[in-house]
Write a protein that holds these residues in place. Structure first.
Motif, PDB file in Angstrom:
ATOM      1  N   ARG A  83       0.986  -1.190   0.028  1.00 26.81           N
ATOM      2  CA  ARG A  83       0.075  -0.116  -0.115  1.00 26.81           C
ATOM      3  C   ARG A  83       0.750   1.404  -0.128  1.00 26.81           C
ATOM      4  NH1 ARG A  83      -5.549  -0.835  -1.063  1.00 26.81           N
ATOM      5  NH2 ARG A  83      -5.789  -3.027  -0.735  1.00 26.81           N
ATOM      6  N   PRO A  84       1.688   1.550  -1.133  1.00 25.07           N
ATOM      7  CA  PRO A  84       2.496   2.647  -1.177  1.00 25.07           C
ATOM      8  C   PRO A  84       1.317   4.056  -1.356  1.00 25.07           C
ATOM      9  CG  PRO A  84       2.588   1.446  -3.099  1.00 25.07           C
ATOM     10  CD  PRO A  84       1.803   0.511  -2.310  1.00 25.07           C
ATOM     11  N   ASP A  85       2.149   5.189  -0.928  1.00 25.66           N
ATOM     12  CA  ASP A  85       1.679   6.369  -1.277  1.00 25.66           C
ATOM     13  C   ASP A  85       1.848   6.662  -2.849  1.00 25.66           C
ATOM     14  OD1 ASP A  85       0.520   6.968   1.423  1.00 25.66           O
ATOM     15  OD2 ASP A  85       2.794   6.969   1.728  1.00 25.66           O
ATOM     16  N   ILE A  86       2.987   6.370  -3.080  1.00 27.14           N
ATOM     17  CA  ILE A  86       3.420   6.667  -4.594  1.00 27.14           C
ATOM     18  C   ILE A  86       4.066   5.550  -5.331  1.00 27.14           C
ATOM     19  CG2 ILE A  86       4.958   8.070  -5.891  1.00 27.14           C
ATOM     20  CD1 ILE A  86       3.265   9.952  -4.326  1.00 27.14           C
ATOM     21  N   VAL A  87       3.667   5.231  -6.768  1.00 26.42           N
ATOM     22  CA  VAL A  87       4.378   4.291  -7.404  1.00 26.42           C
ATOM     23  C   VAL A  87       4.736   4.994  -8.344  1.00 26.42           C
ATOM     24  CG1 VAL A  87       3.884   2.522  -8.974  1.00 26.42           C
ATOM     25  CG2 VAL A  87       2.549   2.305  -6.956  1.00 26.42           C
ATOM     26  N   HIS A  88       6.131   4.924  -8.730  1.00 24.13           N
ATOM     27  CA  HIS A  88       7.051   5.551  -9.696  1.00 24.13           C
ATOM     28  C   HIS A  88       7.438   4.559 -10.485  1.00 24.13           C
ATOM     29  CE1 HIS A  88      10.674   8.411 -10.435  1.00 24.13           C
ATOM     30  NE2 HIS A  88       9.795   8.424 -11.408  1.00 24.13           N
ATOM     31  N   VAL A  89       7.330   4.585 -11.571  1.00 23.07           N
ATOM     32  CA  VAL A  89       7.792   3.490 -12.919  1.00 23.07           C
ATOM     33  C   VAL A  89       8.844   4.243 -13.668  1.00 23.07           C
ATOM     34  CG1 VAL A  89       5.831   1.899 -12.506  1.00 23.07           C
ATOM     35  CG2 VAL A  89       5.754   3.944 -14.211  1.00 23.07           C
ATOM     36  N   HIS A  90       9.591   3.280 -14.356  1.00 27.60           N
ATOM     37  CA  HIS A  90      10.598   3.682 -15.122  1.00 27.60           C
ATOM     38  C   HIS A  90      10.690   2.533 -16.237  1.00 27.60           C
ATOM     39  CE1 HIS A  90      12.222   6.176 -11.921  1.00 27.60           C
ATOM     40  NE2 HIS A  90      11.876   5.394 -11.149  1.00 27.60           N
ATOM     41  N   LEU A  91      11.083   3.373 -17.402  1.00 27.39           N
ATOM     42  CA  LEU A  91      11.548   2.491 -18.506  1.00 27.39           C
ATOM     43  C   LEU A  91      10.741   1.506 -19.081  1.00 27.39           C
ATOM     44  CD1 LEU A  91      15.379   1.982 -17.702  1.00 27.39           C
ATOM     45  CD2 LEU A  91      14.417   3.643 -19.420  1.00 27.39           C
ATOM     46  N   GLN A  92      10.963   0.177 -19.279  1.00 28.33           N
ATOM     47  CA  GLN A  92       9.997  -0.880 -19.556  1.00 28.33           C
ATOM     48  C   GLN A  92       8.750  -1.017 -18.607  1.00 28.33           C
ATOM     49  OE1 GLN A  92       9.760  -1.798 -22.791  1.00 28.33           O
ATOM     50  NE2 GLN A  92      11.251  -0.413 -23.026  1.00 28.33           N
ATOM     51  N   GLY A  93       9.104  -0.607 -17.285  1.00 26.12           N
ATOM     52  CA  GLY A  93       8.182  -0.728 -16.272  1.00 26.12           C
ATOM     53  C   GLY A  93       6.862  -0.178 -16.291  1.00 26.12           C
ATOM     54  N   PHE A  94       6.596   0.773 -17.253  1.00 27.56           N
ATOM     55  CA  PHE A  94       5.548   1.484 -17.436  1.00 27.56           C
ATOM     56  C   PHE A  94       4.436   0.589 -17.779  1.00 27.56           C
ATOM     57  CE2 PHE A  94       2.086   3.157 -20.229  1.00 27.56           C
ATOM     58  CZ  PHE A  94       1.702   4.374 -19.575  1.00 27.56           C
ATOM     59  N   ILE A  95       4.331  -0.627 -18.133  1.00 26.98           N
ATOM     60  CA  ILE A  95       3.188  -1.412 -18.425  1.00 26.98           C
ATOM     61  C   ILE A  95       2.690  -1.974 -17.153  1.00 26.98           C
ATOM     62  CG2 ILE A  95       4.924  -3.499 -18.843  1.00 26.98           C
ATOM     63  CD1 ILE A  95       2.720  -4.316 -20.798  1.00 26.98           C
ATOM     64  N   TYR A  96       3.501  -2.153 -16.136  1.00 31.38           N
ATOM     65  CA  TYR A  96       3.122  -2.660 -14.891  1.00 31.38           C
ATOM     66  C   TYR A  96       2.409  -1.672 -13.935  1.00 31.38           C
ATOM     67  CZ  TYR A  96       7.103  -5.547 -16.174  1.00 31.38           C
ATOM     68  OH  TYR A  96       7.724  -6.379 -16.975  1.00 31.38           O
ATOM     69  N   SER A  97       2.190  -0.309 -14.410  1.00 33.69           N
ATOM     70  CA  SER A  97       1.456   0.644 -13.677  1.00 33.69           C
ATOM     71  C   SER A  97       0.056   0.583 -14.199  1.00 33.69           C
ATOM     72  CB  SER A  97       2.160   1.969 -13.759  1.00 33.69           C
ATOM     73  OG  SER A  97       1.943   2.458 -15.226  1.00 33.69           O
ATOM     74  N   ILE A  98      -0.255  -0.054 -15.104  1.00 30.85           N
ATOM     75  CA  ILE A  98      -1.670   0.249 -15.894  1.00 30.85           C
ATOM     76  C   ILE A  98      -2.699  -0.538 -14.977  1.00 30.85           C
ATOM     77  CG2 ILE A  98      -2.961  -0.291 -17.831  1.00 30.85           C
ATOM     78  CD1 ILE A  98      -0.489  -0.025 -19.502  1.00 30.85           C
ATOM     79  N   LEU A  99      -2.607  -1.800 -14.680  1.00 25.55           N
ATOM     80  CA  LEU A  99      -3.417  -2.420 -13.806  1.00 25.55           C
ATOM     81  C   LEU A  99      -3.552  -1.840 -12.404  1.00 25.55           C
ATOM     82  CD1 LEU A  99      -3.300  -6.075 -15.067  1.00 25.55           C
ATOM     83  CD2 LEU A  99      -4.956  -4.537 -15.625  1.00 25.55           C
ATOM     84  N   PRO A 100      -2.718  -1.437 -11.765  1.00 27.67           N
ATOM     85  CA  PRO A 100      -2.684  -1.117 -10.554  1.00 27.67           C
ATOM     86  C   PRO A 100      -3.350   0.417 -10.399  1.00 27.67           C
ATOM     87  CG  PRO A 100      -0.560  -1.798 -10.921  1.00 27.67           C
ATOM     88  CD  PRO A 100      -0.959  -1.950 -12.095  1.00 27.67           C
ATOM     89  N   ARG A 101      -3.190   0.923 -11.398  1.00 32.73           N
ATOM     90  CA  ARG A 101      -3.869   2.402 -11.709  1.00 32.73           C
ATOM     91  C   ARG A 101      -5.449   2.235 -11.523  1.00 32.73           C
ATOM     92  NH1 ARG A 101      -6.869   5.806 -11.358  1.00 32.73           N
ATOM     93  NH2 ARG A 101      -6.551   8.229 -11.935  1.00 32.73           N
ATOM     94  N   LEU A 102      -5.788   1.446 -12.230  1.00 33.21           N
ATOM     95  CA  LEU A 102      -7.200   0.690 -12.255  1.00 33.21           C
ATOM     96  C   LEU A 102      -7.729   0.408 -11.125  1.00 33.21           C
ATOM     97  CD1 LEU A 102      -7.456  -0.637 -15.981  1.00 33.21           C
ATOM     98  CD2 LEU A 102      -7.966   1.622 -15.291  1.00 33.21           C
ATOM     99  N   PHE A 103      -6.982  -0.591 -10.251  1.00 31.04           N
ATOM    100  CA  PHE A 103      -7.466  -1.221  -9.146  1.00 31.04           C
ATOM    101  C   PHE A 103      -7.299  -0.486  -7.726  1.00 31.04           C
ATOM    102  CE2 PHE A 103      -7.400  -4.973 -12.140  1.00 31.04           C
ATOM    103  CZ  PHE A 103      -8.403  -5.658 -11.715  1.00 31.04           C
ATOM    104  N   PHE A 104      -6.190   0.435  -7.996  1.00 32.36           N
ATOM    105  CA  PHE A 104      -5.925   1.153  -6.623  1.00 32.36           C
ATOM    106  C   PHE A 104      -5.714   2.762  -7.114  1.00 32.36           C
ATOM    107  CE2 PHE A 104      -3.837  -2.915  -6.256  1.00 32.36           C
ATOM    108  CZ  PHE A 104      -4.621  -3.412  -5.110  1.00 32.36           C
ATOM    109  N   PRO A 105      -6.973   3.343  -7.571  1.00 29.72           N
ATOM    110  CA  PRO A 105      -7.001   4.488  -8.075  1.00 29.72           C
ATOM    111  C   PRO A 105      -6.424   5.832  -7.045  1.00 29.72           C
ATOM    112  CG  PRO A 105      -9.333   3.882  -7.633  1.00 29.72           C
ATOM    113  CD  PRO A 105      -8.248   2.721  -7.377  1.00 29.72           C
ATOM    114  N   LYS A 106      -6.471   5.368  -5.738  1.00 30.81           N
ATOM    115  CA  LYS A 106      -6.267   6.409  -4.780  1.00 30.81           C
ATOM    116  C   LYS A 106      -4.710   6.682  -4.670  1.00 30.81           C
ATOM    117  CE  LYS A 106     -10.521   5.996  -2.075  1.00 30.81           C
ATOM    118  NZ  LYS A 106     -11.109   5.668  -0.684  1.00 30.81           N
ATOM    119  N   ILE A 107      -3.944   5.710  -4.981  1.00 34.32           N
ATOM    120  CA  ILE A 107      -2.450   5.804  -5.013  1.00 34.32           C
ATOM    121  C   ILE A 107      -2.073   6.824  -6.101  1.00 34.32           C
ATOM    122  CG2 ILE A 107      -0.221   4.695  -5.410  1.00 34.32           C
ATOM    123  CD1 ILE A 107      -1.470   2.302  -4.256  1.00 34.32           C
TER     124      ILE A 107
END
Length: 367
Positions: A83-107
Motif C-alpha cells: 500500500r504505497p502512497d506513490i508508485v513511480h515507474v521507469h523504462l519498460q516498467g510503465f506497463i506494470y502501472s496500468i492495472l494498479p492504476r485501475l485497481f488502486f486509483p487512490k495511489i
C-alpha cells in the motif's frame, strides 16, 4: 511517505543508474521500496550499490509475453501488500502501472520518461495505452526541457513536470592507482590525451561515428587514445564491426564499476549519440572534471550551453564531430571549473528533493 519504485532490471544503463541513485537518496528521509522484475548476472549490475535502507522486492522473471503478464500480476500483489502512497515507474516498467492504476486509483502514479518521447514509447498497443494513461491517470516526468518539448510534440499535451537528472557524489576508488597504471600502459607517452566514452554499445549511442572521427584525428598525427567503456550484450555483431574499423589506439574495456577512476584520469569525455534523454554518463564526466564533447541531441543541449561546460558538434556527422574534437584539443581545460558547474546544477540530492515535492503536489511545469 512510502514510495514504490518499479523497474524491469538493474543492468548497466543510465536509467538504471539513476533509479539506484534516486532510491538511495530518497531513502534518507522516506520509506522506499524497489521492485525489479528480471534478474540475473547481467541484469543486476547495480544491485550491490543500493543502500541498505532501500527495501528490495525481486522477482526473477523473463521478457516473454506470458512472463510479462505474470509480472503485471506480481506488481498488483506487491502494491496490495505494501500500500504505497506513490508508485513511480521507469523504462519498460510503465506497463506494470496500468492495472494498479485501475485497481488502486487512490495511489499517485508517476512515470519518468528517460528519453525523447518518440524513442521512449513502444509501438503498438503499449504506445496507445501510454497516450491514454499519461494524459491524466499517470503523471509523466520528463528529464530535461528537450525531452519535455518532445513529449508535447509526440503526445500533444504537456508532461506533468520537468525534473533534470542528477548525479550522485562520485569519488575515486581504491583501484585508482591500478587504473592509472592501466591507462599509462595504453598511452603513447606522458603527453598523450585520453578520450573516454561510457555507454553501452548499441545503435543509439552511435559509437561508429565516434570511432571513425577519432580514426581521422589519429591519422592527422594527434597524440591521443580512446577508451570505450560499456558492454555490448545483444549487439555482438555491432561490436565486432566496431572492433574491425577501430584504430589500434581505440581500446574496448567492457564494463567497469569504478567508472569515476577512469573519468578522473581522462581528459575528454565523448558521447556521439543519435538521440538522448539526459545521459547520466555526461553528468558523471562533468562531475569528475572530464571535458565533454557531444552531439547536439536531446537534453544534452540543455546541459552544455557554452564552451566552458563542454562542446557540441553542429550535427551528427563525422566532419562536424571531428571538428569538435579538434576544437577541444586547443582548449586549456580547467577541471575544477567544469566539476563545480555540474555539481552545482546536477546533484542527485537536488533532483530527489524536487521529485519528493512533485510527489506531494500537482503543479504543471511551464515548458
Amino acid at each position: 511517505m512510502k514510495i514504490l519504485e518499479i523497474i524491469d532490471t538493474l543492468q548497466s544503463g543510465g536509467g538504471e543508474r539513476f533509479v539506484v541513485d534516486l532510491c538511495n537518496e530518497m531513502s534518507k528521509t522516506e520509506e522506499v521500496i524497489l521492485l525489479t522484475l528480471r534478474t540475473n548476472d547481467t541484469n543486476d549490475f547495480y544491485r550491490n550499490q543500493l543502500n541498505i535502507n532501500v527495501k528490495q522486492i525481486i522477482y526473477n522473471g523473463s521478457g516473454s509475453l506470458i512472463n510479462r503478464l505474470y509480472q503485471m500480476w506480481i506488481t498488483l500483489v506487491v502494491i496490495s501488500k505494501n500500500r504505497p502512497d506513490i508508485v513511480h515507474v521507469h523504462l519498460q516498467g510503465f506497463i506494470y502501472s496500468i492495472l494498479p492504476r485501475l485497481f488502486f486509483p487512490k495511489i499517485k502514479y508517476f512515470y519518468t520518461v528517460h528519453n525523447v518521447a518518440d524513442k521512449d514509447a513502444s509501438k503498438g498497443i503499449v504506445q496507445r495505452l501510454r497516450r491514454i494513461f499519461l494524459k491524466s491517470k499517470i503523471k509523466a516526468i520528463a528529464i530535461s526541457k528537450a525531452c519535455g518539448d518532445s513529449f508535447i510534440h509526440f503526445y500533444g499535451y504537456k508532461p506533468y513536470k520537468v525534473i533534470y537528472n542528477g548525479c550522485r557524489i562520485l569519488s575515486i576508488s581504491k583501484n585508482f592507482f591500478s587504473v592509472r597504471e592501466e591507462i599509462d600502459r595504453l598511452k603513447i607517452d606522458n603527453k598523450t590525451k585520453v578520450f573516454i566514452t561510457v555507454a553501452r554499445i548499441q545503435p543509439q549511442k552511435n559509437q561508429r561515428l565516434l570511432i571513425e572521427s577519432f580514426n581521422q584525428i589519429i591519422n592527422e598525427g594527434n597524440n591521443a587514445i580512446l577508451l570505450i567503456v560499456g558492454d555490448w550484450v545483444g549487439y555482438n555483431s555491432l561490436y565486432e564491426e566496431l572492433v574491425d574499423i577501430a584504430n589500434e589506439r581505440v581500446h574496448f574495456l567492457g564494463t567497469r564499476t569504478n567508472v569515476a577512476d577512469y573519468l578522473a584520469l581522462s581528459d575528454f569525455f565523448c558521447l556521439s549519440s543519435l538521440w538522448e534523454g539526459l545521459p547520466i554518463s555526461l553528468l558523471e564526466a562533468g562531475y569528475m572534471g572530464c571535458f565533454p564533447i557531444c552531439t547536439p541531441v536531446g537534453g544534452i543541449v540543455d546541459v552544455i550551453k557554452s564552451d566552458e561546460q563542454g562542446i557540441l558538434s553542429n550535427t551528427v556527422s563525422i566532419d562536424d564531430y571531428k571538428f569538435a574534437i579538434k576544437k577541444a584539443l586547443t582548449f586549456d581545460i580547467d577541471r575544477n571549473k567544469i566539476s563545480n558547474y555540474y555539481i552545482k546544477n546536477y546533484s542527485i540530492s537536488n533532483t530527489a528533493n524536487i521529485y519528493l515535492e512533485c510527489f506531494k503536489g500537482q503543479i504543471y511545469e511551464n515548458i
